[in-house]
Design an enzyme around this catalytic site. Structure first.
Site, PDB file in Angstrom:
ATOM      1  N   HIS A 168      -1.348  -7.165   1.022  1.00 45.52           N
ATOM      2  CA  HIS A 168      -2.736  -7.365   1.145  1.00 45.52           C
ATOM      3  C   HIS A 168      -3.002  -7.874   2.087  1.00 45.52           C
ATOM      4  CE1 HIS A 168      -3.796  -6.266  -3.091  1.00 45.52           C
ATOM      5  NE2 HIS A 168      -2.471  -6.978  -3.145  1.00 45.52           N
ATOM      6  N   ASN A 179      -6.711  -6.484  -9.119  1.00 47.78           N
ATOM      7  CA  ASN A 179      -7.012  -5.522  -8.075  1.00 47.78           C
ATOM      8  C   ASN A 179      -8.029  -4.500  -8.806  1.00 47.78           C
ATOM      9  OD1 ASN A 179      -4.479  -5.567  -6.628  1.00 47.78           O
ATOM     10  ND2 ASN A 179      -3.129  -4.849  -8.105  1.00 47.78           N
ATOM     11  N   TYR A 235       3.083 -16.667  -5.379  1.00 47.70           N
ATOM     12  CA  TYR A 235       2.126 -16.712  -4.539  1.00 47.70           C
ATOM     13  C   TYR A 235       2.016 -17.965  -3.935  1.00 47.70           C
ATOM     14  CZ  TYR A 235      -0.150 -12.309  -5.810  1.00 47.70           C
ATOM     15  OH  TYR A 235      -0.347 -10.964  -5.595  1.00 47.70           O
TER      16      TYR A 235
END
Ligand code: NDP
Length: 490
Positions: free
Chosen positions: A63, A136, A346
């Protein structure tokens, strides 16, 4: 100097170094003579050069290319029977938020209009802390076990020797990991190249949970439906834009908001009572599956509107750190293995990319509440670092304290610690087949065309494996691809 230039100059602050020292000459470096060598004394030049050399931070490993905007979320329907989260506490309630959309595989400068999944990352600045929903534009994903994720992403990146991307890597992996068939079908369908970010839906993809004021738990999926309508690029148009306007989606989002044409999405949820997960025909925590709407109809929750462009891309988009770990009271996780791994990964990625104090960056701080904790120090700590307040807990001198009122109801789990493969079974082909069957014939033909164009470059034994998978999803699907590739019909 013209009077206009003089006036402009008069209104401007002095140019300074990073330490605030006025700069007398920002055009000419300090040299020994007009033709001479540079003098090391020119700290203005060397500070300017050294800072420039360090302008790039690591790009996101996935991303990397994205665009973002600020907005507002407004509740339109009462869902307090499912959740006590304050963001949903009353109809009409508004919460500031940030969105970032992205492609997945390409680097930071890559083109927007490629066939790829799109990221749909949201940060809601609630009064109970930041809630991030990092999804997404697809309701499912290629793999359901995080152990496979890194290998999958490697197939989307570049080969070790040539530094080229390789369709053989993609199809080799997908043919050997057929749980990916559902997502592959979406990717090569019309929705694989959305017409910018405004014309696509966003999905939590994962199952999350909601907890209400009576401490009852519900499993939930989030869907953000575009109010601009679904629209997609055809392959030829997208290919043309890759060379003519590689930043098409970034520009489209920015310009729409600049002209006041604010994009909106309707948040809908599907809700499953906790106990039903035991008996539902699908594993509701399998990221390669949806919950069919016939089983769990969607319910409207509210409207998300993006209404303000960032003033500075780096500060407000590149430094934005979204993380599935950010849930707020009344919302929580589920046993989805992929979600469980993302809770860790993350934050870990942000610590690498932005540093341990990434949550202190203005774009990542909570806005409707202040963070209070005993975290101190670390690289680039740029607030008052907690001043002289206590640095441990429990203590006798004051400071933030845990609050058991926020405790979640216990989650019943069972089983032996082991590594549980989930073998591919016939039911894994049902949902990709359902998707194929719901497409009108022209969309089916384009899907097959897109697949054939990609598959025709890979070795035949991989094509044959893929055809078997398409065939199991739907005989016409498999036969269409086989025909396009000139292979015998399965
Ligand atoms: P429904 O007929 O109730 O829903 C079909 C869904 O498919 C709609 O949400 C529609 O989105 C979406 N859709 C249509 N074309 C595409 C495409 N090319 N790529 C991705 N999604 C598309 O059927 P079910 O709920 O029984 O689901 C049937 C199949 O639809 C599933 O197996 C799955 O592949 C797909 N799907 C299901 C979703 C779900 O949450 N149940 C969500 C998205 C897809 P829209 O309403 O925006 O037109």
């Amino acid at each position: 100097m013209s009077s206009h230039e003089q006036k402009a100059k008069a209104g401007q602050p002095n140019l300074t170094t990073a330490s605030g020292i006025p700069v007398a000459d920002n055009q000419n470096s300090l040299t020994a003579g007009a033709r001479g060598l540079l003098l090391v004394q020119d700290f203005v030049l060397f500070e300017k050069m050294a800072h420039f050399n360090r302008e790039r931070i690591p790009e996101r490993v996935v991303h990397a290319k994205g665009a973002g905007a600020h907005g507002i979320f407004t509740v339109s329907k009462d869902i307090s029977r499912y959740t006590k989260a304050q963001i949903f506490s009353s109809v009409g309630k508004q919460t500031k938020m940030l969105a970032r959309f992205s492609t997945v595989a390409g680097e930071r400068g890559s083109a927007d209009t490629v066939r790829d999944v799109r990221g749909f990352a949201l940060k809601f600045y609630t009064e109970e802390g930041n809630w991030d929903l990092v999804g997404n534009n697809t309701p499912v994903f290629f793999v359901r076990d995080p152990m496979k994720f890194m290998d999958f992403i490697h197939t989307q990146k570049r080969m070790p020797q040539t530094n080229l991307r390789s369709t053989t890597m993609w199809w080799d992996f997908w043919s050997l990991v057929p749980e990916s068939l559902h997502q592959v079908t979406i990717l090569f369908s019309d929705r694989g190249i959305p017409k910018g970010f405004r014309h696509m839906n966003g999905y939590s993809s994962h199952t999350y949970s909601m907890i209400n004021a009576d401490n009852e738990r519900f499993w939930v999926k989030f869907h953000f439906k575009t109010l601009q309508g679904i629209d997609n690029f055809r392959q030829e148009e997208a290919d043309r834009l890759v060379s003519q306007d590689p930043d098409w989606a970034t520009r489209d989002l920015f310009e729409a908001i600049e002209r006041g044409d604010n994009p909106k999405w309707r948040l809908e949820i599907q809700v499953m009572p906790e106990a039903e997960a035991e008996t539902y025909r699908w594993n509701p925590f399998d990221l390669t599956k949806v919950w069919p709407h016939g089983d769990y109809p969607v319910m409207e929750v509210g409207i998300m509107e993006l209404n303000r462009n960032p003033m500075n891309y780096f500060a407000e988009v590149e430094q934005a750190a979204f993380e599935p770990a950010n849930i707020v009271p009344g919302l929580s996780f589920s046993p989805d293995k992929m979600l469980q791994a993302r809770i860790f990964s993350y934050a870990d990625a942000h610590r690498y990319r932005l540093g341990v104090n990434y949550a202190l960056l203005p774009i990542n701080r909570p806005r409707a509440i202040q963070a209070h904790n005993y975290q101190r120090d670390g690289f680039m700590r740029c607030d008052d670092n907690g001043g002289n307040s206590p640095v441990y807990e429990p203590n006798s001198f004051g400071g933030p304290q845990e609050n058991p009122a926020y405790k979640e109801p216990p989650l019943k789990i069972s089983g032996d610690a082991d590594r549980y493969g989930q073998p591919l079974v016939d039911e894994d082909y049902i949902q990709p087949g359902n998707l194929y069957r719901l497409m009108p014939p022209d969309a089916q033909a384009r899907l097959i065309d897109n697949l054939v164009n990609s598959l025709k470059t890979v070795p035949q034994f991989i094509q044959e494996r893929m055809v078997q998978h398409f065939y199991k999803a739907d005989p016409a699907y498999g036969q269409g691809v086989a025909q396009g590739l000139g292979l015998p019909l399965p």
